[in-house]
Design a protein around this motif. Structure first.
Motif: not given
Lengths: 412, 416, 257
Positions: B90, B95, B100, B161
């Motif tokens: 992602r 983001r 997504e 992330t």
């Protein structure tokens, strides 16, 4: 007398009186200055000092005092208006009486005020009263300019601009006469010379490295970045010491609060560029001095903004953590921080934006960055290159402004 | 009450120009969103790469270099990196856009991701595929770039992330590069060894030289008047301009053009510091009239700043009174006079005071380039190493700025 | 009377942004002297309908005849002359907060005042007297010189009514005049509207949220749902089924006393 309300009322009255006195004093000074300027043009130096004979000053002081007294007795003066007061008016005769009685009552060390038990002698004897303006008026208000305070404010404004015109030495003829010449420079700047945008200028070398415009712009952004990060890192913990609701009301808390806020205020009121002068002397000319100067000012400015934010948090969550038996720092961690973090980020971004702008000019006093190049070319009167540098600065500052604005919108 | 069953008001749309235009606009919107994501990823990766090479060049080679590889290799690497990132993770752009990748049956499979990656090149690089709905690469892989699906799980912490780690790396690289470029060991050493040099200054700061007080006082007055004059003249220009720079008042194509040009010009003027303006005006009106040049510099900058503040306030006014006054049959000017102006008078005064406050501060700075007032005196002392005098002047500036700050914030609080 | 006072024909309004259809092909007419209440859920197009009549909102399609004149085709200058005769009061009162009550009431005369006098704020003596009289009429004579933001909600709406009275209107548009008020104040405000309707013969078009208020004050009710007319008839004719039709199955009737 002696009640709290009585003291507050007295304080308001006195302050409004001093404001009137000051206003009349200012008018008197301005009028004398103008008279001096237009009629005896004896000697007007750069700042146009006003020369008065020694007996002149007491005369002015007393004269303006009289003006203040009479203007307050005869209508609603500027001071009364500013503090939301008015004199109730039975009749003109009584108002005149009030002005005369004032001298007897106030001039001997304010005896009439002290002994008057909330209502000074001159008011009591003249049957007038100074009171706060009632919230619900029954009569139509007059037009501002038709009232005494309105006229006085207008006179003050006009005199200020007039005096300012003379003190500053505004000269529109020069502006017009030399306009073609200035236009020539503008034209050259608008035909920018981007030769050294990527390629480094051999004549312009710092620290044994030749720099191009791009190189220095990158350095400038780095300076602003570093100063913002360092400044925010210091301001963040400090800001809690400068917040009234965190420090509580114990003497120690007061002292820490006062010290922190004092530090913020003093350091904030000295501009970055002046700090750069100090640091250039301290650590030598160059970017480091610039970074330090930016950092100091950032700490003070961000500290103040942060503290105000901390003071503005909603008290509910704080009470909840207190009630759950949390310590002061737990309150900060769990009740205050979650509320303030978004706006802290917003302020920090905003500050970065300002710092980039500042960093472009502090080179003037040895702070390093793109300004080095700007002022170097300016001193050579190489206007096309100045134009190129200015355009790069505008582009970068504008982009930063836009980006930080967009990011701030997202955060808050 | 009558009409077509599926909600059309009149006839179902035929292939007329407005229909085509609307469809195109909608597709362009979708394409724009996709491109914005790609753009953000590419720019982010490019900056990171530039920073890394910059650091390598600075510390390793002792020079300044940005890519260290041919430009085509740099572009290729960054674009491929973005494609990989968007297909297999992602990305930052996704983001930021709250998008997504998701398949019909939840989490995308590896195969789908590979197809997406291949399709990405076909779609994004020639740009054509983006105008299809869904775009080619989404159709090919059976994945959809939609709003994130709620799965009822706790969101991953930022360090797990890819975009969180990426931002951290970006910040770290910037910091490393910035430290390397701006701080040298010599300077750093001097920060500690030469602190004594400023002791003189600080001592002087607290033992003012009273002999210069009178002269400095006069300069202070000049500084105050510089700020007053600059603000007053700026208001005269900025108030009318602000009406032209308010989006809600400027309707129609001409209005929009005026709005855009004016706002653009103002933001350009604003991004040049008053000091630079002062330099230009000093040349224009000659150094003999230093305070005048200072006033002009502050004036120009104040106009730009005030127009922005005023116009933003105008854009935020309550439309209710405008409606009410219009409904009485009043003319345009009367609507302005009775519905708009009463709402903006106090905020305008408040902004003006605020700007005056800033101008006092700026006036002290403009003096440094010879713009007159107390700043010029301070600069003179500072460059002449007259520390005691400089300290005195700084003290005066602090007091003045503080007092004005207090006064203006009190007045503004009263106006609010 | 040969023609009805106000005729709305096939009125449609589509808001450009978002392609929202606020009114669909709406037709009805109003006789002089009626007290017509428009009801419907929020977003059903009540406000848009009222604003189309004095063209605060430009209709997309359709015609509106006021006294036989099609107001949708009037130039802006002539529209202003028509607006003078149409009073309007608002849900959020739309007063100028920083001005006094009488200052607000006087703005009702702006349509009759020459532009230069309006700019200088010079209203005639007659207008000032009239403003005081109208404030007297809504029971606010003693608040004439109080700033509007110092007044309570009900008082503010009464100032709004006095402002509309200044126009000496033939038609009064009331856009949810009592939604922001508590029940007791609501009735007092509605009674002023009723009084205007009965005593001065002003035709009233009021949009209301509560059916009970509509029944109590209206001489006729129309109901909107999704911009369409779903009911037109006397107040008594709205029974439970009708009510569910207008407000949806979930709704319960609430009384305002």
């Amino acid at each position: 007398m002696g009640t709290r309300g009585g003291w507050a009322a007295l304080r308001r009255r006195s302050l409004s009186f001093f404001l009137d006195w000051l206003a009349w004093g200012y008018i008197a000074y301005t009028v004398m200055y103008l008279l001096n300027h237009y009629w005896y043009t004896v000697y007007v130096d750069w700042y146009g000092t006003l020369k008065l004979p020694s007996w002149g000053w007491p005369l002015v002081v007393l004269g303006t005092l009289e003006l203040a007294v009479w203007s307050r007795a005869l209508g609603r003066s500027l001071g009364l208006r500013a503090f939301g007061l008015e004199v109730t008016c039975p009749s003109l005769g009584r108002r005149i009486l009030r002005a005369f009685l004032w001298h007897v009552s106030v001039l001997p060390l304010g005896i009439g005020v002290w002994l008057g038990r909330g209502e000074p002698w001159h008011d009591r004897l003249a049957g007038t009263r100074v009171r706060a303006v009632p919230k619900e008026p029954e009569r139509p208000g007059r037009r501002a300019l038709a009232t005494q305070w309105g006229a006085m404010a207008a006179v003050l404004l006009v005199l200020t601009l007039w005096l300012g015109w003379l003190i500053i030495g505004i000269n529109l003829q020069v502006l017009g006469r030399r306009a073609p010449w200035a236009a020539g420079i503008w034209r050259q700047m608008l035909r920018p010379d981007f030769r050294y945008f990527l390629e480094s200028d051999p004549a312009f070398a710092l620290r044994n490295l030749p720099f191009s415009i791009l190189d220095l712009m990158v350095v400038t952004i780095f300076m602003a970045f570093l100063a913002t990060v360092l400044g925010a890192a210091v301001a963040f913990p400090l800001s809690f010491f400068g917040a009234r609701n965190i420090m509580g009301f114990s003497p120690v808390g007061w002292a820490v609060y006062g010290l922190t806020r004092g530090f913020f205020n003093v350091f904030r009121s000295i501009e970055t560029i002046l700090w750069a002068v100090v640091f250039a002397v301290w650590v030598g000319f160059g970017t480091f001095a610039g970074v330090l100067a930016l950092t100091i000012h950032t700490i003070a400015a961000l500290g103040k903004l942060y503290s105000e934010q901390v003071e503005g948090v909603s008290p509910g969550p704080l009470e909840a953590v207190w009630a759950a038996g949390g310590s002061r720092w737990q309150v900060v961690r769990y009740a205050v921080l979650p509320q303030v973090v978004p706006s802290f980020w917003a302020f920090t971004l905003y500050r970065w934006d300002i710092n980039v702008r500042m960093a472009t000019v502090i080179a003037l006093v040895g702070g390093g960055g793109i300004g080095d190049m700007l002022f170097y070319y300016k001193n050579l009167s190489d206007w096309p290159k100045v134009g190129a540098v200015v355009m790069v600065i505008v582009a970068v500052v504008w982009t930063m402004d836009y980006l930080s604005g967009r990011l701030r919108e997202r955060i808050t | 009450m009558t009409g077509y069953p599926d909600g059309f008001l009149t006839d179902p749309p035929s292939l007329s120009w407005p229909v085509v235009r609307d469809a195109l606009a909608r597709r362009a919107g979708i394409a724009g969103r996709h491109l914005a994501i790609v753009f953000l990823d590419v720019v982010g990766l490019a900056i990171l790469w530039l920073l890394v090479t910059y650091i390598y060049a600075w510390y390793g080679l002792g020079s300044i270099a940005y890519t260290l590889v041919p430009w085509w290799a740099f572009v290729l690497g960054v674009v491929e990196g973005a494609a990989l990132w968007e297909s297999f993770g992602r990305s930052l752009g996704q983001r930021f856009a709250h998008r997504e990748l998701s398949g019909a049956s939840g989490v995308p499979t590896g195969g789908q991701r590979v197809l997406y990656f291949i399709g990405w090149h076909l779609t994004v690089l020639p740009l054509v595929g983006l105008f299809f709905d869904p775009p080619w690469h989404e159709r090919l892989s059976g994945l959809r770039l939609g709003p994130p699906v709620e799965r009822g799980e706790a969101p991953r912490p930022w360090y797990r992330t890819s975009s969180g780690l990426f931002l951290a790396a970006l910040l770290l690289a910037t910091a490393v590069a910035a430290v390397g470029v701006t701080i040298t060991t010599t300077n750093l050493r001097r920060l500690f060894t030469e602190a004594g040099r400023t002791a003189k200054f600080w001592r002087a700061f607290f033992s003012p030289d009273t002999t210069i007080l009178a002269a400095s006082g006069r300069d202070l007055v000049v500084t105050i008047y510089m700020a007053v004059m600059a603000t007053a003249f700026a208001v005269v220009v900025a108030v009318p301009l602000s009406f032209l720079a308010a989006r809600n008042l400027m309707r129609g194509p001409v209005g929009r053009l005026v709005y855009t040009v004016l706002r653009g010009a103002m933001s350009i003027v604003r991004s040049i510091e008053p000091i630079v303006w002062a330099i230009i005006f000093l040349i224009w009106v000659t150094v003999v009239r230093a305070p005048f040049a200072g006033v002009l510099a502050l004036w120009v900058h104040s106009i730009a700043d005030l127009v922005k503040l005023y116009a933003e306030r105008l854009e935020a006014i309550d439309p209710g009174p405008i409606e009410a006054i219009t409904a009485t049959g009043a003319g345009r000017l009367a609507v302005l006079r009775y519905a708009v102006i009463p709402q903006i008078v106090n905020p305008y005064i408040s902004f003006t005071l605020y700007r005056w406050d800033i101008n006092i501060r700026m006036a002290t700075v403009v003096g440094v380039v010879g713009g007159g007032g107390i700043g010029q005196r301070l600069y003179h002392y500072l460059t002449g190493n007259l520390w005691q005098q400089a300290g005195t002047v700084m003290l005066l500036i602090v007091i003045l700025v503080w007092a004005i700050d207090y006064l203006s914030s009190r007045l503004r609080a009263k106006l609010a | 009377m040969a023609n009805p006072y106000l005729v709305v024909e096939n009125l449609t309004k589509v808001y450009e942004r978002g392609q929202v259809v606020a009114l669909r092909d709406l037709s009805f007419s109003v006789e002089k002297g009626e007290f017509l209440v428009v009801i419907g859920l929020s977003g059903s197009g009540k406000s848009t309908l009222l604003r189309c009549i004095n063209r605060l909102v430009e209709p997309t399609k359709g015609k509106i005849y006021l006294d036989g004149v099609d107001v949708t085709r009037l130039s802006s200058a002539r529209m202003r002359r028509v607006r003078r005769r149409i009073g309007m009061i608002f849900q959020q009162f739309n007063l100028i907060d920083r001005s006094t009550a009488i200052g607000n009431v006087l703005t009702g005369r702006l349509g009759y005042t020459p532009a230069w006098r309006a700019l200088l704020g010079w209203f005639s003596k007659a207008d000032r007297d009239r403003a005081l009289a109208n404030l007297e009429r809504v029971g606010l004579r003693d608040k004439a010189y109080v700033r509007a933001d110092q007044l309570s909600g009900g008082q503010r709406q009464r100032v709004g009514i006095a402002r509309a009275l200044m126009q000496e209107p033939e038609l009064l548009l009331a856009d949810e005049p009592v939604s922001a008020l508590d029940p007791a104040t609501s009735h007092s405000v509605m009674q002023y509207l009723e009084q205007m309707n009965r005593e001065d013969g002003v035709t009233v078009l009021a949009s209301l949220h509560f059916l009970s208020l509509a029944r109590r004050y209206g001489t006729r009710i129309i109901a909107l749902k999704d911009g369409q007319l779903v009911f037109d008839g006397p107040p008594g004719a709205i029974d439970d089924t009708r009510f569910k039709e207008i407000y949806g199955e979930e709704a319960e009737e609430v009384e305002v006393r």
